[in-house]
Write an enzyme that holds these catalytic residues in place. Structure first.
Site, mmCIF file in Angstrom:
data_model
loop_
_atom_site.group_PDB
_atom_site.id
_atom_site.type_symbol
_atom_site.label_atom_id
_atom_site.label_comp_id
_atom_site.label_asym_id
_atom_site.label_seq_id
_atom_site.Cartn_x
_atom_site.Cartn_y
_atom_site.Cartn_z
ATOM 1 N N CYS A 16 0.821 -1.207 0.000
ATOM 2 C CA CYS A 16 0.000 0.000 0.000
ATOM 3 C C CYS A 16 0.858 1.260 0.000
ATOM 4 C CB CYS A 16 -0.915 0.023 1.214
ATOM 5 S SG CYS A 16 -0.049 -0.146 2.769
ATOM 6 N N GLY A 42 -0.795 0.319 -4.718
ATOM 7 C CA GLY A 42 -1.963 -0.453 -4.308
ATOM 8 C C GLY A 42 -3.152 -0.130 -5.169
ATOM 9 N N GLY A 118 2.967 -1.722 5.233
ATOM 10 C CA GLY A 118 3.882 -2.693 5.808
ATOM 11 C C GLY A 118 3.161 -3.958 6.207
#
Length: 485
Positions: A16, A42, A118
């Protein structure tokens, strides 16, 4: 449905991108612009949360930023001088609206909206403990674990509760959090995932990449440092470092593939580094050929570097159509096969009878490389040599990258000779791990304390992998969440 990104489906995908604005009358509109620039990080879903001084407002949707956040009525429904946004490619949790970020919750201290880039490598263990203590999860995302840790912390202030939560999680994270008290941006102590800070007319902006600052007209100020929390309250910015200092290990794949080439990562031009990787590849793996051809679009800078170093002409031997969406009609097998050419097609007149060097950024499963080599053969290439601008990807990533199971990684099953046979190339070479480090300005990879996280190539993971060690899979994570919810 027919996927018309045949060269993108066999890539590693970043989880992302995040973007936050504090102190602007146009906060939500700026976040929407920033998310456009981060769309490559993303493409499953996007969301924006804003705070108007009294109330939080959130709009989340499946699909791209365009179409979901380009409408005036959507932006008007997100008032306030602070806003945080997120684009998502899932690595944990199902593809569903309940997992789209920013995730929002009402805590004892007020609203709490968080956007996360993450992966928390002990999220499953923490989730089980939180459920036993009475927490009720609403998503299958590892990010929600952070919210519950903050909510259940015994510390008094929100900042101390947040720090307490961070000290319990493992893995990689860049977070932008919005609360009634202000905005907090932070990176994990190793700085595995990126985060930068900029300014625009008095507003403070956080983004996963500098290109997002460029797009909204902001000035890049600096990186958020590994282990640093940057707190913005009433226009004032302060920094705290609650973790013990550690030698940073940023993800090396940001320079290889993830970041846009027009971004600056770690004070280095991504485009320049990728060209240098191509030059190192030409030094290490020369071949007699007539043309150097990039696999579009991510292979272009490395192919330029390879061509300049080798003296072999650079040509666009694969032409990409930019006007085809991700899906097509429900086709039969024959149409499905032909549909691959909707997105990319060989420049036949250029290739026929030529010895070509194809330059790509990576090989994952190998299915893409097989298609590309065959495309060159069908166009009449006399020889097809493949050069890869990263070392062989032999290990899975547990830090926010959608890596297939190790058993599905071509380099985990075959040596280079076996991989060459699999993709039907005349030759195949990868840049060495030392060559990759040289492209980033290092003499070579250090045997002790390497400067980057290169675990996908070396298996040298810089953090504990609690959930993996406990044999907890993503499927088990989702199944437990379904039972709980």
């Amino acid at each position: 449905m027919l996927t018309t990104h045949p060269f993108d489906d066999d890539k590693l995908h970043e989880e992302c991108g995040v973007f936050g604005v504090s102190g602007s009358d146009s906060a939500a509109a700026l976040v929407a612009l920033g998310l456009h620039a981060l769309q490559h990080r993303g493409q499953e879903a996007a969301g924006i949360s804003s705070f108007d001084g009294h109330h939080f407002h959130t709009h989340r949707a499946m699909g791209h930023v365009a179409g979901n956040f380009d409408r005036d009525d959507v932006i008007r429904a997100l008032p306030g001088e602070s806003a945080v946004g997120h684009v998502r490619y899932s690595t944990t949790g199902e593809t569903a609206l309940r997992n789209v970020q920013p995730l929002y919750a009402e805590l004892a201290s007020g609203g709490f909206a968080v956007a996360h880039n993450g992966n928390i490598s002990n999220a499953m263990k923490l989730r089980r403990e939180l459920i036993r203590r009475g927490s009720i999860f609403q998503s299958t995302s590892d990010t929600e674990t952070i919210i519950h840790l903050v909510a259940t912390s015994n510390y008094r202030t929100l900042l101390d509760r947040f720090i307490d939560a961070l000290k319990q999680i493992e893995g990689a994270y860049s977070l932008v959090v919005m609360t009634p008290e202000g905005m907090i941006a932070c990176r994990d102590p190793l700085g595995i995932r990126p985060l930068v800070m900029g300014r625009l007319d008095g507003a403070v902006i956080f983004a996963s990449e500098t290109v997002a600052l460029d797009v909204c007209g902001a000035t890049f100020e600096r990186q958020v440092e590994p282990g640093e929390l940057v707190i913005v309250q009433n226009g004032e910015v302060r920094s705290i470092r609650p973790f013990a200092p550690m030698a940073p290990r940023p993800c090396i794949f940001e320079w290889v593939y993830f970041s846009r080439p027009d971004s600056i990562a770690g004070d280095q031009s991504v485009y320049t580094v990728r060209k240098e990787i191509g030059a190192q590849l030409a030094i290490e793996s020369p071949v007699e050929a007539d043309l150097v051809i990039p696999v579009p679009d991510s292979g272009v800078p490395a192919a330029i570097g390879y061509a300049q170093q080798s003296g072999i002409p650079f040509e666009l031997g694969i032409i990409r159509s930019h006007y085809v969406g991700r899906t097509f009609i429900q086709p039969g097998d024959k149409v499905r096969h032909l549909g691959v050419k909707l997105k990319h097609n060989a420049n036949r007149a250029l290739i026929k009878g030529k010895r070509v060097v194809l330059v790509d950024d990576s090989i994952v499963r190998g299915t893409t490389s097989l298609k590309i080599v065959q495309m060159m053969r069908d166009a009449g290439a006399a020889e097809v040599h493949m050069r890869i601008a990263s070392p062989p990807t032999r290990h899975s990533c547990f830090y926010g990258v959608d890596t297939p199971e190790r058993a599905k990684l071509l380099a985990a099953k075959h040596d280079v000779g076996g991989m060459t046979d699999f993709i039907h190339a005349d030759s195949l070479s990868f840049v060495s791990i030392d060559g990759l480090y040289k492209a980033l300005g290092e003499a070579k990879r250090a045997d002790i304390r390497p400067k980057y996280c290169d675990a996908c190539f070396t298996g040298d993971y810089p953090t504990s992998l609690t959930d993996q060690d406990d044999s907890v899979t993503v499927d088990q994570f989702a199944m437990l969440a379904e039972r709980v919810n």
